[in-house]
Design an enzyme around this catalytic site. Sequence first.
Site, mmCIF file in Angstrom:
data_model
loop_
_atom_site.group_PDB
_atom_site.id
_atom_site.type_symbol
_atom_site.label_atom_id
_atom_site.label_comp_id
_atom_site.label_asym_id
_atom_site.label_seq_id
_atom_site.Cartn_x
_atom_site.Cartn_y
_atom_site.Cartn_z
ATOM 1 N N ASN A 89 0.838 -1.198 0.000
ATOM 2 C CA ASN A 89 0.000 0.000 0.000
ATOM 3 C C ASN A 89 0.872 1.247 0.000
ATOM 4 O O ASN A 89 1.958 1.276 0.581
ATOM 5 C CB ASN A 89 -1.013 0.009 1.152
ATOM 6 C CG ASN A 89 -0.417 -0.269 2.510
ATOM 7 O OD1 ASN A 89 0.564 -0.997 2.641
ATOM 8 N ND2 ASN A 89 -1.002 0.316 3.533
ATOM 9 N N ILE A 90 0.393 2.262 -0.706
ATOM 10 C CA ILE A 90 1.123 3.521 -0.853
ATOM 11 C C ILE A 90 0.157 4.648 -0.486
ATOM 12 O O ILE A 90 -0.804 4.910 -1.220
ATOM 13 C CB ILE A 90 1.643 3.695 -2.295
ATOM 14 C CG1 ILE A 90 2.530 2.499 -2.692
ATOM 15 C CG2 ILE A 90 2.418 5.008 -2.422
ATOM 16 C CD1 ILE A 90 2.955 2.482 -4.149
ATOM 17 N N GLU A 91 0.413 5.240 0.683
ATOM 18 C CA GLU A 91 -0.505 6.272 1.182
ATOM 19 C C GLU A 91 -0.070 7.661 0.721
ATOM 20 O O GLU A 91 1.012 7.832 0.139
ATOM 21 C CB GLU A 91 -0.571 6.193 2.716
ATOM 22 C CG GLU A 91 -1.110 4.834 3.161
ATOM 23 C CD GLU A 91 -1.375 4.730 4.652
ATOM 24 O OE1 GLU A 91 -0.871 5.572 5.422
ATOM 25 O OE2 GLU A 91 -2.093 3.779 5.024
ATOM 26 N N CYS A 144 -4.171 0.773 -2.497
ATOM 27 C CA CYS A 144 -4.000 -0.485 -1.752
ATOM 28 C C CYS A 144 -2.947 -1.377 -2.416
ATOM 29 O O CYS A 144 -2.706 -1.292 -3.629
ATOM 30 C CB CYS A 144 -5.305 -1.272 -1.717
ATOM 31 S SG CYS A 144 -6.631 -0.486 -0.805
ATOM 32 N N GLU A 146 -3.106 -4.479 -3.195
ATOM 33 C CA GLU A 146 -3.650 -5.345 -4.253
ATOM 34 C C GLU A 146 -3.672 -4.619 -5.592
ATOM 35 O O GLU A 146 -3.307 -5.171 -6.630
ATOM 36 C CB GLU A 146 -5.086 -5.780 -3.914
ATOM 37 C CG GLU A 146 -5.206 -6.611 -2.660
ATOM 38 C CD GLU A 146 -5.487 -5.776 -1.413
ATOM 39 O OE1 GLU A 146 -4.861 -4.702 -1.252
ATOM 40 O OE2 GLU A 146 -6.322 -6.205 -0.612
ATOM 41 N N CYS A 194 -10.372 -4.729 -0.007
ATOM 42 C CA CYS A 194 -11.465 -3.749 0.036
ATOM 43 C C CYS A 194 -12.322 -3.874 -1.216
ATOM 44 O O CYS A 194 -11.957 -4.544 -2.194
ATOM 45 C CB CYS A 194 -10.910 -2.332 0.186
ATOM 46 S SG CYS A 194 -10.313 -1.616 -1.359
ATOM 47 N N CYS A 231 -10.684 -2.871 -4.586
ATOM 48 C CA CYS A 231 -9.732 -3.873 -5.100
ATOM 49 C C CYS A 231 -10.464 -5.105 -5.635
ATOM 50 O O CYS A 231 -10.038 -5.712 -6.621
ATOM 51 C CB CYS A 231 -8.739 -4.273 -4.009
ATOM 52 S SG CYS A 231 -7.588 -2.935 -3.606
HETATM 53 N N1 THU Z 1 -5.245 -1.472 2.534
HETATM 54 C C1 THU Z 1 -4.692 -2.271 1.578
HETATM 55 O O1 THU Z 1 -3.600 -2.004 1.057
HETATM 56 N N2 THU Z 1 -5.362 -3.390 1.219
HETATM 57 C C2 THU Z 1 -6.517 -3.828 1.805
HETATM 58 O O2 THU Z 1 -7.027 -4.875 1.440
HETATM 59 C C3 THU Z 1 -7.133 -3.035 2.866
HETATM 60 C C4 THU Z 1 -6.522 -1.708 3.129
HETATM 61 C C5 THU Z 1 -4.478 -0.295 2.976
HETATM 62 C C6 THU Z 1 -5.020 1.040 2.588
HETATM 63 C C7 THU Z 1 -4.429 1.926 3.666
HETATM 64 O O3 THU Z 1 -3.113 2.299 3.296
HETATM 65 C C8 THU Z 1 -4.345 1.027 4.882
HETATM 66 O O4 THU Z 1 -4.429 -0.307 4.389
HETATM 67 C C9 THU Z 1 -5.422 1.250 5.915
HETATM 68 O O5 THU Z 1 -6.669 1.227 5.343
#
Ligand code: THU
Length: 135
Positions: A42-44, A53, A55, A86, A89
Amino acid sequence: MSPEELINKAFEAQKYAYAPYSHFAVGAALLTAEGEVHTGCNIENASYGLTVCAERVAILKAVSCGQRSFKSMAVIADTEEFCSPCGACRQVLSEFGGDIKVYLANRRGEYRTMTVGELLPGAFSLSKSNNQEDA
Ligand code: THU
């Protein structure tokens, strides 16, 4: 490649998660029909809604390398519960087929297997929206 091997690739990718806001690091690994693995984390972003996310990072990496046929994906997070993709995804995965297997794993590498079709029944697709009888 076994589910356990794909899950290990997801653990490797989780190390690169950029999650300074949620501190929730996720890793994903996508196995192509040709046997290649594309990973994602994941890259925020400071503008939270721009977060991507793990995925989707894996899928976008694979598609941008010319891959469209996928066998399975592993998703892991540092949780007791199995990490569940989520809704966004799930929809992006479903673009490439309802039969793709998803290994939802926890911090110990234990996992549950579901297909994309099971994760997102009734997924939107253009062919369905163009055919009312299929609705
Ligand atoms: N996130 C994912 O990368 N994949 C998921 O299936 C659920 C959520 C990430 C998004 C965000 O960076 C962090 O998890 C919290 O929601």
